[in-house]
Design an enzyme around this catalytic site. Sequence first.
Site, PDB file in Angstrom:
ATOM      1  CG  ASN A   7      17.891  31.146  85.099  1.00 17.39           C
ATOM      2  OD1 ASN A   7      17.000  30.404  85.540  1.00 17.39           O
ATOM      3  ND2 ASN A   7      18.474  32.062  85.834  1.00 17.39           N
ATOM      4  CE  LYS A  14      16.450  36.562  84.782  1.00 20.14           C
ATOM      5  NZ  LYS A  14      16.768  36.054  86.088  1.00 20.14           N
ATOM      6  NE  ARG A  90      19.456  29.519  89.014  1.00 14.45           N
ATOM      7  CZ  ARG A  90      18.431  30.105  89.628  1.00 14.45           C
ATOM      8  NH1 ARG A  90      17.485  30.685  88.928  1.00 14.45           N
ATOM      9  NH2 ARG A  90      18.364  30.127  90.932  1.00 14.45           N
ATOM     10  CG  HIS A 179      22.157  32.504  95.948  1.00 18.20           C
ATOM     11  ND1 HIS A 179      21.810  33.127  97.128  1.00 18.20           N
ATOM     12  CD2 HIS A 179      21.274  32.936  95.031  1.00 18.20           C
ATOM     13  CE1 HIS A 179      20.756  33.901  96.930  1.00 18.20           C
ATOM     14  NE2 HIS A 179      20.405  33.796  95.657  1.00 18.20           N
ATOM     15  NE  ARG A 240      13.543  35.136  98.697  1.00 17.60           N
ATOM     16  CZ  ARG A 240      14.459  34.589  97.903  1.00 17.60           C
ATOM     17  NH1 ARG A 240      15.039  33.461  98.239  1.00 17.60           N
ATOM     18  NH2 ARG A 240      14.782  35.158  96.769  1.00 17.60           N
ATOM     19  CG  ASP A 282      15.968  48.331  94.568  1.00 16.06           C
ATOM     20  OD1 ASP A 282      16.963  48.937  95.012  1.00 16.06           O
ATOM     21  OD2 ASP A 282      15.914  47.836  93.425  1.00 16.06           O
ATOM     22  NE  ARG A 284      18.835  49.912  92.803  1.00 16.60           N
ATOM     23  CZ  ARG A 284      18.895  49.276  91.651  1.00 16.60           C
ATOM     24  NH1 ARG A 284      19.726  49.691  90.723  1.00 16.60           N
ATOM     25  NH2 ARG A 284      18.125  48.236  91.404  1.00 16.60           N
ATOM     26  CD  GLU A 333      28.233  42.052  91.681  1.00 16.38           C
ATOM     27  OE1 GLU A 333      27.933  42.796  90.728  1.00 16.38           O
ATOM     28  OE2 GLU A 333      28.080  40.814  91.642  1.00 16.38           O
ATOM     29  CD  GLU A 384      24.029  33.204  89.977  1.00 11.86           C
ATOM     30  OE1 GLU A 384      23.691  34.388  89.814  1.00 11.86           O
ATOM     31  OE2 GLU A 384      23.357  32.384  90.604  1.00 11.86           O
TER      32      GLU A 384
HETATM   33  P1  AMP Z   1      20.252  41.137  92.469  1.00  8.19           P
HETATM   34  O1  AMP Z   1      19.191  40.225  92.993  1.00  8.19           O
HETATM   35  O2  AMP Z   1      21.624  40.526  92.528  1.00  8.19           O
HETATM   36  O3  AMP Z   1      19.931  41.713  91.133  1.00  8.19           O
HETATM   37  O4  AMP Z   1      20.326  42.401  93.503  1.00  8.19           O
HETATM   38  C1  AMP Z   1      19.274  43.316  93.677  1.00  8.19           C
HETATM   39  C2  AMP Z   1      19.594  44.207  94.881  1.00  8.19           C
HETATM   40  O5  AMP Z   1      20.831  44.905  94.632  1.00  8.19           O
HETATM   41  C3  AMP Z   1      18.556  45.295  95.143  1.00  8.19           C
HETATM   42  O6  AMP Z   1      18.350  45.419  96.546  1.00  8.19           O
HETATM   43  C4  AMP Z   1      19.222  46.561  94.638  1.00  8.19           C
HETATM   44  O7  AMP Z   1      18.881  47.690  95.381  1.00  8.19           O
HETATM   45  C5  AMP Z   1      20.682  46.299  94.860  1.00  8.19           C
HETATM   46  N1  AMP Z   1      21.459  47.148  93.957  1.00  8.19           N
HETATM   47  C6  AMP Z   1      22.084  48.228  94.324  1.00  8.19           C
HETATM   48  N2  AMP Z   1      22.701  48.840  93.321  1.00  8.19           N
HETATM   49  C7  AMP Z   1      22.442  48.122  92.235  1.00  8.19           C
HETATM   50  C8  AMP Z   1      22.795  48.253  90.872  1.00  8.19           C
HETATM   51  N3  AMP Z   1      23.545  49.234  90.414  1.00  8.19           N
HETATM   52  N4  AMP Z   1      22.334  47.330  90.032  1.00  8.19           N
HETATM   53  C9  AMP Z   1      21.568  46.312  90.499  1.00  8.19           C
HETATM   54  N5  AMP Z   1      21.205  46.162  91.779  1.00  8.19           N
HETATM   55  C10 AMP Z   1      21.632  47.047  92.654  1.00  8.19           C
END
Ligand code: AMP
Length: 398
Positions: A7, A14, A90, A179, A240, A282, A284, A333, A384
């Site tokens: 990727n 990656k 990718r 995606h 975004r 983020d 979290r 997830e 993916e």
């Molecule tokens: P991604 O772009 O798929 O890596 O998703 C990132 C988003 O998922 C961020 O907003 C994270 O806060 C949220 N997220 C929540 N819990 C987790 C986790 N355990 N591992 C990775 N991303 C998380």
Amino acid sequence: MKILVLNCGSSSIKYALYNMEDQSVVTSGGIEKIGLPDSFIKLKYNGKKVQIDAPVPEHTAGVQLIFKVLTEGDYAVISDLHELDAVGHRMVHGGERFSKSVLLTPEVMEQFAACNDLAPLHNPANIKGVNAVKALLPDIPQVGVFDTAFHQTMPDYAYMYALPYDLYKQHGVRRYGFHGTSHRYVSQRVCEFLGVKPEGLRLITCHIGNGGSITAVKDGRSVDTSMGLTPLEGLMMGTRSGDIDAGAITFLMDKFNLDTKGISNLLNKQSGLAGVSGLSSDFRDILAGIADGNERARLAKEMYCYRIKKYIGAYAAAMGGVDVILFTAGAGENQYEVREGATKGLEFLGVKLDDARNRACRATEAVISSDDSKVKIVVIPTDEELMIALDTLAIVQG
Ligand code: AMP
């Protein structure tokens, strides 16, 4: 059979090496900060995480470094590069030219390069990756798997913008969606998981990560998706804005004397969860902010979930109903709060979340709706890279 998945981004590569006998990942990792003085490679080896500083001035050197780490030294997993049977890439923007994965012949690469102006940051990096592999392993089959391909089944009334028609005909201005590899993977996997056929199934796949998009999948085919000409449209995302009145864009440009770069920066990098909360992109951190009583964090979360819910409603309308709502990617997830916020209030559609199941589910395949819910709510972790490896295998095996 061993397949390397690459990727290639503008400043990163990656990779994941698959053993296709059992579809296992032998090793994976990535190079970051290509072209900068502090570039490095990080990788997983026997469950351990390793980071090695290394100068990587450009992509060919990057691919060379990955090949070296795969074959030599402490983290080698193969003895010779010729143990690799194929490389799957990718590829970001295939325009209208690619509706499925293809073997990357010189003619295909020419057609792909013609899509460069639709993704000026991403496609050239993909091309560099393919050329770098070709320079080092000229005879290895390489396969391209496009982010846009899955959405090429959208009907014209879903992908057209209400702009002068010539802009579509002459310049390809339309919704493409992104995606696609993730939406395709989870939409296939959920059928295996639930033991149902794609035919007749009305599925809404919510890919909620740092970037986010929602797809309406009917009979296994994408019939609408929230991202558009670029990955800016649709949901509110980490940084975004997602959907915004086009008039607001010209207003902001006028008001703050922004050029295209300035407005693009504002909408792509300073908006979304980060822009509204002022805290972080983020999810979290947003939840931690809410726990601390931060009002803007609460607002950001509610806007984020509300937007997902509105799209679910819209896509249920587009398909004449919905049978399965699926969540995937980082927040989809892992964060039960997102799934709760996006599905509570949809009981009128026959959507009934089971709170205990939802709270217990973290990055595993699970049904999180109640037994008497007409619509199943499901979590399927996306993969993916595996999808790219599987497409590559299918194409090299003819
Ligand atoms: P991604 O772009 O798929 O890596 O998703 C990132 C988003 O998922 C961020 O907003 C994270 O806060 C949220 N997220 C929540 N819990 C987790 C986790 N355990 N591992 C990775 N991303 C998380």
